[in-house]
Design an enzyme around this catalytic site. Structure first.
Site, PDB file in Angstrom:
ATOM      1  N   ARG A  85       0.819  -1.213   0.000  1.00  0.00           N
ATOM      2  CA  ARG A  85       0.000   0.000   0.000  1.00  0.00           C
ATOM      3  C   ARG A  85       0.857   1.269   0.000  1.00  0.00           C
ATOM      4  O   ARG A  85       0.431   2.315  -0.484  1.00  0.00           O
ATOM      5  CB  ARG A  85      -0.962  -0.007   1.189  1.00  0.00           C
ATOM      6  N   GLU A 139      -8.955   7.132   7.583  1.00  0.00           N
ATOM      7  CA  GLU A 139      -7.532   7.246   7.260  1.00  0.00           C
ATOM      8  C   GLU A 139      -7.153   8.466   6.420  1.00  0.00           C
ATOM      9  O   GLU A 139      -6.112   9.087   6.691  1.00  0.00           O
ATOM     10  CB  GLU A 139      -7.074   5.985   6.533  1.00  0.00           C
TER      11      GLU A 139
END
Length: 771
Positions: A320, A723
């Site tokens: 990621r 996030e």
């Protein structure tokens, strides 16, 4: 009958967190507040005091003979498999057997009548081991020939090597990006109650009840249906309780089944910080080619990460990081490579952003480098490189960016924050040459939403309507203070057109909703909200069919109105309507389900659509630094963050504010430090500095763009909020960098590593002055 105009607490309205009052009055129940049955025992971990060694043996007799001790658990006491690896790689033993891999590794667990007795006894073991050389960071691990802890990933598009070779302007550099401790208010805790036969019930603080269930079953050698995991709420998680709770749940369950008594394990803060994983540190080597206007032509990046002694979630985390190494910018030619390095440190794990923030920092550093090389405002370079239309809309992982709203969002923030005027004033002020220097930066974020492990993008929910008209809601997500339960209950209230306070939100439990995904990847509301809505739609379909038959009207003449149901010309109170449905034997319970559409990912090819959509945001931060001490303050921050059509604007603003402060702390004050023996020395609030209330921006403006609406069919067209705003804290780092650069008339990029502590800021100031 008299009807209210609308229900109380529907979606798209401000509504206080359902447990807010309980939080501030201390009446919210956490795992440690559960009344302990008579006979409850307490467990505590005995851990390694060396970083790397061959384990020859452990003398546990002094531990067993200590006051109050019933016994000790070691690997030999495990009926199933000595492994708690969350990814099935079988590389994370619950208790070490022949090798010690990090300072703080669990070797055994003491079980005693009191927690104090267990803690004291755990210190008495005599460990016989042969010390081996250790490597604590990714560079040292590479130099020592350590392996990757999991498979690395390459993302590539175009021909980065050829484009780099042909470029007129090339910049090469390295940035070290520090890790971060989760510092949740409630630490790890598990409380196990043995049942009959193979059964055990666990109350714990985990973001992933189903994984804890499977891990306990794995270790006990029982089927998953024998293990029940309950979570009412957590006192914070931030990713630290996604996989790291497995250790504590398994120890509590093993002890409970062995001694046939309830067992609780709760490490103190020091052991919690020493024994559980952090955000991954990265060392990023980057090379960027650009034209004379600042537009990027090619990027190469090598992302080496401190992963720790076992794989844990390091594979998807380092993946990621590459997914977000473009942030908001189009790279015509690109090659990004991850290097997930094994190290003799605690196994690093999930943390808000899950590797994405580290990728974004690298992207912003390259933008900053170009701006200083060309003598331009970094915002001008950012705008020049934003994703655009056809030909400039493909990510390094070959997903098209189709929902980009950054041009409008940045323009609005630039105007509302008076960025250009303030920047010129700051440059003029710095030109006077004072001790205090200022900096300002406006940074964007583009963040992909979905689990990159595609199978996790599913959720279930259970909705009961009792015959008095009250509603019971259960779903697979976990509440850790973010307001997930409140939002999902609002969705149910809106769907059934009843007031929010008619709905009882109950604990997350593997008994009601099976095979749940972790509450992570910012997808809690997206997934569980849709599952709850599906359950409500099933209920409504049954109730409409009942009413149509009972009253002899067409189905379209049955309409749910505020706290009532309109059937033809008659309006019936919701409670009365439900009672009649019950008497007619209508099923008043439904299990909802949802899986995210459109997503797919081929890791081997490095191509796919791993994300359902993107969330966007931007922050403008202004700082002042003292060039004699390196100390700094954040004078003002303005944020405009995209949450689509907000389910609950006041909760979403709270998430944005909290994420920014946590991100700012990661960038500035939160420093993890291991000594040369491999011991973590920043293992308590006394040595690890999170932001205080006094560290918040003196002026702090947070807004949500009301015009935004998710293009994809998400729950009520909202967007995830957990996030994405975390990365807005990077604006503080960039502003500090500008203030430092002013001492050399902005000729050179300061290349600050993170966290940009006062010491690092002072050293950068001195270095630039010397140059």
């Amino acid at each position: 009958m008299k009807q209210t105009v609308s229900i109380k607490g529907g979606v798209n309205t401000d509504l206080q967190h359902d447990s807010a009052t309980k939080h501030v009055t201390g009446r919210a129940d956490y795992t440690d507040d559960i009344a302990e049955p008579v006979g409850t025992l307490h467990a505590y971990l005995g851990v390694s005091t060396v970083a790397h060694a061959t384990l020859k043996g452990i003398d546990l007799d002094p531990v067993r003979q200590a006051p109050g001790v019933l016994g000790v658990l070691t690997a030999a006491d495990i009926p199933g498999v000595n492994d708690v690896s969350p990814t099935g790689r079988h590389d994370e033993p619950l208790f070490a057997t022949d090798k010690i891999e990090f300072h703080g590794q669990p070797l055994f667990a003491v079980v005693a009548e009191t927690r104090d007795a267990a803690r004291r006894a755990a210190e008495l073991a005599v460990v016989d081991c042969e010390i081996l050389p250790h490597a604590l960071d990714p560079v040292a691990a590479q130099d020592a020939g350590y392996p990757h802890i999991t498979e690395n990933l390459t993302l590539a598009r175009g021909d980065a090597d050829a484009a780099m070779a042909a470029a007129g302007n090339r910049i090469k550099g390295q940035i070290t990006i520090g890790g971060q401790d989760h510092m949740y208010l409630e630490g790890h805790i598990a409380f196990a109650l043995p049942g009959e036969d193979d059964e055990v019930v666990l109350h714990c603080s985990t973001q992933h009840p189903s994984e804890a269930q499977h891990m306990v079953a794995h270790v006990l050698d029982v089927p998953s249906n024998a293990v029940v995991v309950n979570v009412r709420r957590m006192g914070g998680g931030f990713g630290g309780k996604e996989s790291q709770m497995n250790l504590f749940c398994c120890v509590a369950a093993l002890a409970a089944k062995k001694w046939r008594r309830p067992v609780k394990i709760r490490p103190d803060r020091d052991q919690d910080m020493v024994t559980t994983g952090k955000r991954h540190d990265f060392v990023v080597d980057y090379e960027v080619a650009h034209d004379d206007l600042g537009r990027i032509e090619a990027v190469r990046g090598d992302f080496a990460a401190r992963c720790g002694w076992s794989s844990d979630l390091s594979g998807p985390v380092t993946d990621r990081a590459l997914f977000h190494a473009d942030n908001a910018y189009f790279y015509p030619h690109v090659r990004l490579v991850s290097q997930p390095m094994k190290t003799n440190t605690v196994s690093n794990t999930a943390f808000r952003g899950f590797g994405g923030p580290q990728g974004v920092v690298a992207a912003e550093r390259m933008i900053e480098e170009i701006a200083y090389a060309l003598g331009k405002d970094p915002l001008e370079v950012r705008k020049a490189n934003f994703y655009g239309g056809e030909g400039r809309d493909l990510t390094p992982y070959h997903q098209k960016v189709e929902d980009n709203i950054l041009d409008r969002l940045i323009a609005e923030l630039e105007d509302s924050a008076s960025y250009q005027t303030r920047r010129q004033e700051i440059i003029a002020d710095n030109a006077k040459g004072g001790i205090i220097r200022k900096g300002i930066a406006l940074t964007p974020v583009k963040f992909g939403i979905s689990f990159t492990a595609t199978w996790y993008n599913q959720a279930g929910a259970l909705v009961h309507i009792y015959n008095d008209g009250s509603v019971h809601l259960n779903h697979g997500g976990t509440e850790m203070g973010q307001g997930l339960n409140t939002k999902v209950a609002q969705i149910v209230a809106e769907a059934l057109q009843i007031d929010f306070d008619r709905i009882k939100i109950t604990k997350t439990t593997t008994e009601k909703v099976p095979n749940t995904s972790a509450t992570a990847a910012s997808s809690g509301s997206d997934l569980n909200g849709m599952a709850a809505l599906d359950a409500c739609e099933q209920l409504k379909e049954r109730l409409i069919a009942f009413a149509a038959e009972e009253w002899g009207v067409a189905p379209e003449q049955v309409v749910f109105v505020p706290n009532a149901v309109q059937v033809g010309d008659e309006t019936i109170a919701f409670n009365d309507f439900i009672k009649r449905a019950y008497m007619a034997r209508v099923q008043l319970s439904a299990a909802g389900f949802y899986k995210t559409p459109k997503i797919h990912w081929d890791r081997a090819a490095g191509k796919g659509r791993p994300f359902y959509y993107y969330a966007y945001g931007a922050a403008c931060s202004e700082v002042s630094i003292d060039t004699l001490t390196g100390e700094y303050s954040v004078d003002r921050t303005d944020i405009l963050h995209d949450v689509g059509k907000s389910l609950n604007p006041i909760l979403d603003k709270g998430q944005v504010e909290g994420a920014f402060i946590q991100g700012m702390g990661w960038m500035t004050t939160e420093e993890l430090w291991w000594d040369d023996k491999g011991a973590l020395r920043t293992h308590a609030p006394s040595t690890y500095k999170i932001p205080l209330a006094s560290d918040r921006p003196k002026i702090f403006n947070v807004d949500l763009p009301e015009w935004s609406e998710n293009r994809e069919l998400t729950i009520k067209r909202s967007k995830a909020v957990g996030e994405p705003p975390f990365m807005l804290g990077i604006s503080v780092l960039e502003a500090i960098s500008m203030a430092v650069a002013s001492v050399a008339d902005y000729r050179e990029c300061p290349r600050l590593d993170t966290p940009a502590t006062p010491e690092r800021v002072l050293m950068a100031v001195e270095r630039l002055r010397g140059a």
